[in-house]
Design an enzyme around this catalytic site. Structure first.
Site, mmCIF file in Angstrom:
data_model
loop_
_atom_site.group_PDB
_atom_site.id
_atom_site.type_symbol
_atom_site.label_atom_id
_atom_site.label_comp_id
_atom_site.label_asym_id
_atom_site.label_seq_id
_atom_site.Cartn_x
_atom_site.Cartn_y
_atom_site.Cartn_z
ATOM 1 N N ASP A 145 -5.035 12.729 -2.166
ATOM 2 C CA ASP A 145 -5.292 13.288 -3.510
ATOM 3 C C ASP A 145 -6.237 14.474 -3.499
ATOM 4 O O ASP A 145 -6.332 15.195 -4.494
ATOM 5 C CB ASP A 145 -5.923 12.205 -4.415
ATOM 6 N N GLN A 292 4.636 10.257 0.395
ATOM 7 C CA GLN A 292 3.570 11.266 0.531
ATOM 8 C C GLN A 292 2.427 10.788 1.422
ATOM 9 O O GLN A 292 1.551 11.562 1.810
ATOM 10 C CB GLN A 292 3.033 11.618 -0.863
HETATM 11 O O1 F6P Z 1 -5.553 7.205 -3.347
HETATM 12 C C1 F6P Z 1 -4.383 7.680 -2.847
HETATM 13 C C2 F6P Z 1 -3.236 7.048 -3.570
HETATM 14 O O2 F6P Z 1 -2.098 7.280 -2.822
HETATM 15 C C3 F6P Z 1 -3.041 7.567 -4.986
HETATM 16 O O3 F6P Z 1 -2.504 8.847 -5.013
HETATM 17 C C4 F6P Z 1 -2.134 6.508 -5.538
HETATM 18 O O4 F6P Z 1 -2.133 6.487 -6.946
HETATM 19 C C5 F6P Z 1 -2.786 5.250 -4.960
HETATM 20 O O5 F6P Z 1 -3.362 5.631 -3.715
HETATM 21 C C6 F6P Z 1 -1.822 4.099 -4.724
HETATM 22 O O6 F6P Z 1 -2.628 2.990 -4.344
HETATM 23 P P1 F6P Z 1 -2.036 1.737 -3.541
HETATM 24 O O7 F6P Z 1 -1.805 2.191 -2.134
HETATM 25 O O8 F6P Z 1 -3.148 0.711 -3.634
HETATM 26 O O9 F6P Z 1 -0.773 1.330 -4.239
#
Ligand code: F6P
Length: 367
Positions: A145, A292
């Site tokens: 991010d 991503q």
């Molecule tokens: O913090 C990075 C990130 O990929 C965010 O862009 C995304 O919203 C979040 O982590 C998703 O979190 P998790 O891996 O806990 O589903």
């Protein structure tokens, strides 16, 4: 009190994974162990491993050949040791100790002189609290991010921009073939860096960021004008944290309530539906999601993660703790964890790339 070099350090990866984590682990460990003669203790699954004492000595075979490996050889979690929790595992509950107390106990039992933590906002905030509680901690800035305050860029971000840009490139051909509006939802809850960079690099016609609440009328006008110019397709890049101008006026609680009543799994689907309703154009949605965060780090991220890692090793060697390694312009430095903790780095509304986007005719949803 003269600072003393660390002889044994723990290393953990915490929060969302990303390409470059293993490159960073390799950078820290090769420099610290091979150049400075230290002992490396790998801690599993982020702070959870530190709470549960789940660790192992890292040998050079563990951190060789991992420069281009996606993910993290240590595993990760979103454990927040300083957030009250009632799900302590059996052993933890038996010990009757709080997570921070268990961490201090295990830090001692593992024979650590310092701890290196690779992670984003939440990780660095915990790192600061651990430093305050008496541990020696060094942070490395990681997240796709790029929303970590204190560094120009985090490792993982450029790899995600490459992945997202390639996806947008691919959407152009199918949008053109079917005269459609293709909406692509990108990661980035709190900050729209990824959508901004990939949206511009991929030639997006509309780019929606959390920092600039959108008006559907603005998007509709832009798409209609494109159609009048004979451009029968469009690409709309939406950060997952984007929100409408109406929502921006609501409290976080009311916004959440309003969204729960909507029949859309995420913002990308909602924007597509609003576009279809407003201009009658056929729309389709792609949520790029965890693609991503997967796969091989870009060469830029390999370089950045390795440079961050060797800087952390040098800091271990000179006993320079309580800081996060950072990139500032061309310089690799370090910022106090106390300045990073609890902050995020949103895209400034006057960022040069927002100006660039507008000048090439990209709609940011607010004009
Ligand atoms: O913090 C990075 C990130 O990929 C965010 O862009 C995304 O919203 C979040 O982590 C998703 O979190 P998790 O891996 O806990 O589903």
């Amino acid at each position: 009190m003269p600072r003393s070099a660390a002889k044994t350090f723990g290393i953990l990866t915490s929060g969302g994974d990303c390409p470059g984590l293993n490159a960073a682990i390799r950078g820290v460990a090769k420099a610290a162990c091979d150049a400075y003669g230290m002992r490396a203790v790998g801690i599993s699954n982020g702070y959870r491993g530190l709470i549960q004492g789940d660790s192992r000595d890292l040998k050079s075979a563990d951190f060789s050949g991992i420069l281009t490996l996606g993910g993290t050889i240590l595993g990760s979690s979103r454990e927040k040791p300083f957030k009250g929790r009632d799900d302590l595992a059996e052993t933890d509950a038996d010990a009757g100790m709080s997570a921070p107390e268990l961490i201090r106990e295990n830090y001692k039992n593992m024979g650590l002189d310092a701890l290196v933590v690779l992670g984003g906002n939440g990780t660095q905030t915990t790192a600061h609290l651990l430093q305050e509680s008496g541990l020696n901690v060094i942070g490395l800035p990681k997240t796709i991010d790029n929303d970590l305050w204190g560094t120009d860029v985090t490792f993982g971000f450029h790899s995600a921009v490459d992945i997202a840009t390639e996806a947008i490139d691919r959407l152009h051909s199918t949008a053109l073939s079917h005269n459609r509006v293709m909406v692509i939802e990108l990661m980035g809850h709190k900050a729209g860096w990824l959508a901004l960079f990939a949206g511009i690099a991929g030639g997006g016609d509309v780019v929606l960021l959390p920092e600039i609440p959108y008006e559907i009328g603005s998007i509709a006008r832009h798409l209609t004008n494109r159609a009048k110019e004979g451009k029968s397709f469009s690409i709309v890049a939406v950060a997952e944290g984007a929100l409408s101008a109406e929502e921006a006026k609501l409290s976080k609680k009311d916004r959440k309530k309003a969204r729960e009543k909507m029949p859309f799994p995420s913002i990308g689907y909602r924007v597509a539906s609003e576009i279809q309703e407003a201009v009658g154009m056929e729309t389709r949605v792609t949520v790029l999601g965890y693609l991503q965060r997967g796969g091989v780090p870009s060469p830029y991220d390999r370089l950045l993660a390795t440079a961050f890692g060797t800087e952390a090793a040098a800091m271990l060697n000179r006993g320079d703790f309580g800081k996060m390694v950072c990139l500032s312009g061309e310089r690799i430095g370090a910022v106090p964890l106390s300045e990073v903790a609890g902050k995020i780095k949103p895209v400034p509304r006057d960022h040069r790339l927002i100006r660039t986007a507008r000048l090439v005719g990209t709609c940011m949803g607010d004009d």
